[in-house]
Design a protein around this motif. Structure first.
Motif, PDB file in Angstrom:
ATOM      1  N   MET A   1       0.688  -1.244  -0.447  1.00  0.00           N
ATOM      2  CA  MET A   1       0.129  -0.117   0.097  1.00  0.00           C
ATOM      3  C   MET A   1       1.064   1.436  -0.138  1.00  0.00           C
ATOM      4  O   MET A   1       0.849   2.319  -0.894  1.00  0.00           O
ATOM      5  N   MET A   2       1.894   1.257   0.560  1.00  0.00           N
ATOM      6  CA  MET A   2       2.288   2.203   1.045  1.00  0.00           C
ATOM      7  C   MET A   2       3.309   2.628  -0.663  1.00  0.00           C
ATOM      8  O   MET A   2       3.841   3.857  -0.345  1.00  0.00           O
ATOM      9  N   TYR A   3       3.711   1.538  -1.691  1.00  0.00           N
ATOM     10  CA  TYR A   3       4.144   2.232  -2.570  1.00  0.00           C
ATOM     11  C   TYR A   3       3.273   2.260  -3.925  1.00  0.00           C
ATOM     12  O   TYR A   3       3.595   3.634  -4.299  1.00  0.00           O
ATOM     13  N   LEU A   4       1.844   2.346  -3.239  1.00  0.00           N
ATOM     14  CA  LEU A   4       1.230   2.324  -4.567  1.00  0.00           C
ATOM     15  C   LEU A   4       0.852   4.221  -3.365  1.00  0.00           C
ATOM     16  O   LEU A   4       0.634   4.327  -4.871  1.00  0.00           O
ATOM     17  N   HIS A   5       0.726   4.415  -3.072  1.00  0.00           N
ATOM     18  CA  HIS A   5       0.737   5.864  -2.491  1.00  0.00           C
ATOM     19  C   HIS A   5       1.376   6.484  -3.131  1.00  0.00           C
ATOM     20  O   HIS A   5       0.939   7.608  -4.052  1.00  0.00           O
ATOM     21  N   TRP A   6       2.681   6.180  -3.381  1.00  0.00           N
ATOM     22  CA  TRP A   6       3.903   6.884  -3.567  1.00  0.00           C
ATOM     23  C   TRP A   6       3.696   7.043  -5.303  1.00  0.00           C
ATOM     24  O   TRP A   6       3.859   8.642  -5.602  1.00  0.00           O
ATOM     25  N   LEU A   7       2.925   5.666  -5.598  1.00  0.00           N
ATOM     26  CA  LEU A   7       3.574   5.554  -7.035  1.00  0.00           C
ATOM     27  C   LEU A   7       1.808   6.928  -7.748  1.00  0.00           C
ATOM     28  O   LEU A   7       2.211   6.987  -8.938  1.00  0.00           O
ATOM     29  N   ILE A   8       0.683   6.996  -7.033  1.00  0.00           N
ATOM     30  CA  ILE A   8      -0.126   8.003  -7.442  1.00  0.00           C
ATOM     31  C   ILE A   8       0.856   9.334  -7.451  1.00  0.00           C
ATOM     32  O   ILE A   8      -0.008  10.058  -8.089  1.00  0.00           O
ATOM     33  N   LEU A   9       1.135   9.483  -6.209  1.00  0.00           N
ATOM     34  CA  LEU A   9       1.902  10.851  -6.143  1.00  0.00           C
ATOM     35  C   LEU A   9       3.099  10.776  -7.676  1.00  0.00           C
ATOM     36  O   LEU A   9       3.400  12.624  -7.356  1.00  0.00           O
ATOM     37  N   VAL A  10       3.670  10.328  -7.936  1.00  0.00           N
ATOM     38  CA  VAL A  10       4.275  10.679  -9.266  1.00  0.00           C
ATOM     39  C   VAL A  10       3.521  11.638 -10.043  1.00  0.00           C
ATOM     40  O   VAL A  10       4.892  12.613 -10.562  1.00  0.00           O
ATOM     41  N   PRO A  11       2.830  11.256 -10.679  1.00  0.00           N
ATOM     42  CA  PRO A  11       2.248  11.933 -11.821  1.00  0.00           C
ATOM     43  C   PRO A  11       2.002  13.720 -11.509  1.00  0.00           C
ATOM     44  O   PRO A  11       2.308  14.350 -11.906  1.00  0.00           O
ATOM     45  N   ILE A  12       1.106  13.670  -9.697  1.00  0.00           N
ATOM     46  CA  ILE A  12       0.886  14.954  -9.293  1.00  0.00           C
ATOM     47  C   ILE A  12       2.746  15.807  -9.579  1.00  0.00           C
ATOM     48  O   ILE A  12       2.260  16.536 -10.254  1.00  0.00           O
ATOM     49  N   SER A  13       3.834  15.170  -8.655  1.00  0.00           N
ATOM     50  CA  SER A  13       5.149  15.759  -8.477  1.00  0.00           C
ATOM     51  C   SER A  13       5.436  16.040  -9.806  1.00  0.00           C
ATOM     52  O   SER A  13       5.858  17.031 -10.133  1.00  0.00           O
ATOM     53  N   PHE A  14       5.554  15.574 -11.009  1.00  0.00           N
ATOM     54  CA  PHE A  14       5.677  15.147 -12.110  1.00  0.00           C
ATOM     55  C   PHE A  14       5.289  16.582 -12.684  1.00  0.00           C
ATOM     56  O   PHE A  14       5.449  17.231 -13.585  1.00  0.00           O
ATOM     57  N   GLY A  15       4.059  16.557 -12.893  1.00  0.00           N
ATOM     58  CA  GLY A  15       3.301  17.935 -13.893  1.00  0.00           C
ATOM     59  C   GLY A  15       3.902  18.845 -12.585  1.00  0.00           C
ATOM     60  O   GLY A  15       4.041  20.583 -13.639  1.00  0.00           O
TER      61      GLY A  15
END
Length: 189
Positions: A1-15
């Motif tokens: 779950m903790m990796y999924l949370h981070w993975l969801i945030l990557v596109p937000i960070s990138f944008g």
């Protein structure tokens, strides 16, 4: 779950990083004389340094700017600093940062001495900070030499290695910066 949370945030960070890079030529115009952005632009600010940069930036990078007239030199330096550190405040103080409980536990595997410089050392360090009742945050840091002067450096997760190096920091620094930073960089043994 903790990796999924981070993975969801990557596109937000990138944008947001792309937005910060696009705005980097304009943002220095809003800075105070001493290089700080107004509070409403804080997500573009480096909270630990003004837009004039740290000592390394001032003495090692973009040295050609010092041949320009003083106001242009300052503008170019601040623009370069923002390009080098896009969305820093967003990832440090914004919604992507890890909220660390003062009673969190820290565990790590690998080598805490891993770094690209100074005293560069190849290897990895994986850190997990577990808040009581959740959530858990993680950090994977890996350095691999390309040649004598360069390396691959990969930072993923939240910058937590410093908590493994000094667990007492949990009591004084209740947040950690989001990171998604694969790059080739200098290696100083």
């Amino acid at each position: 779950m903790m990796y999924l949370h981070w993975l969801i945030l990557v596109p937000i960070s990138f944008g947001f990083t792309l937005l910060a890079m696009a705005l980097s030529p304009i943002l220095p115009l809003f800075a105070s004389a001493d290089g700080w952005l107004p509070r409403w632009l804080w997500w573009f600010q480096t909270p630990d340094n003004s837009l004039d940069g740290d000592n390394g930036w001032k003495t090692e990078h973009w040295q050609w700017r010092y041949k320009l007239p003083a106001p242009l030199c300052r503008y170019v330096g601040r623009f370069g600093w923002l390009l080098r550190n896009p969305a820093y405040g967003f990832e440090w103080d914004g919604p992507l940062s890890a909220k660390i409980d003062p009673n969190a536990t820290v565990r790590y595997s690998g080598d805490l001495a891993v770094r690209n410089r100074p005293n560069g050392k190849e290897g990895y360090c994986y850190t997990v900070v577990s808040n009581p009742g959740g959530p858990d945050y993680w950090h994977w840091y890996w350095v691999k030499k390309i040649n004598a002067e360069n390396c691959w450096s990969i930072n993923l997760g939240w910058k937590l290695k410093t908590y493994a190096e000094n667990p007492a920091r949990i009591k004084t620094e209740p947040k950690a910066m989001f990171c998604f930073s694969p790059r080739a960089t200098s290696f100083d043994p």
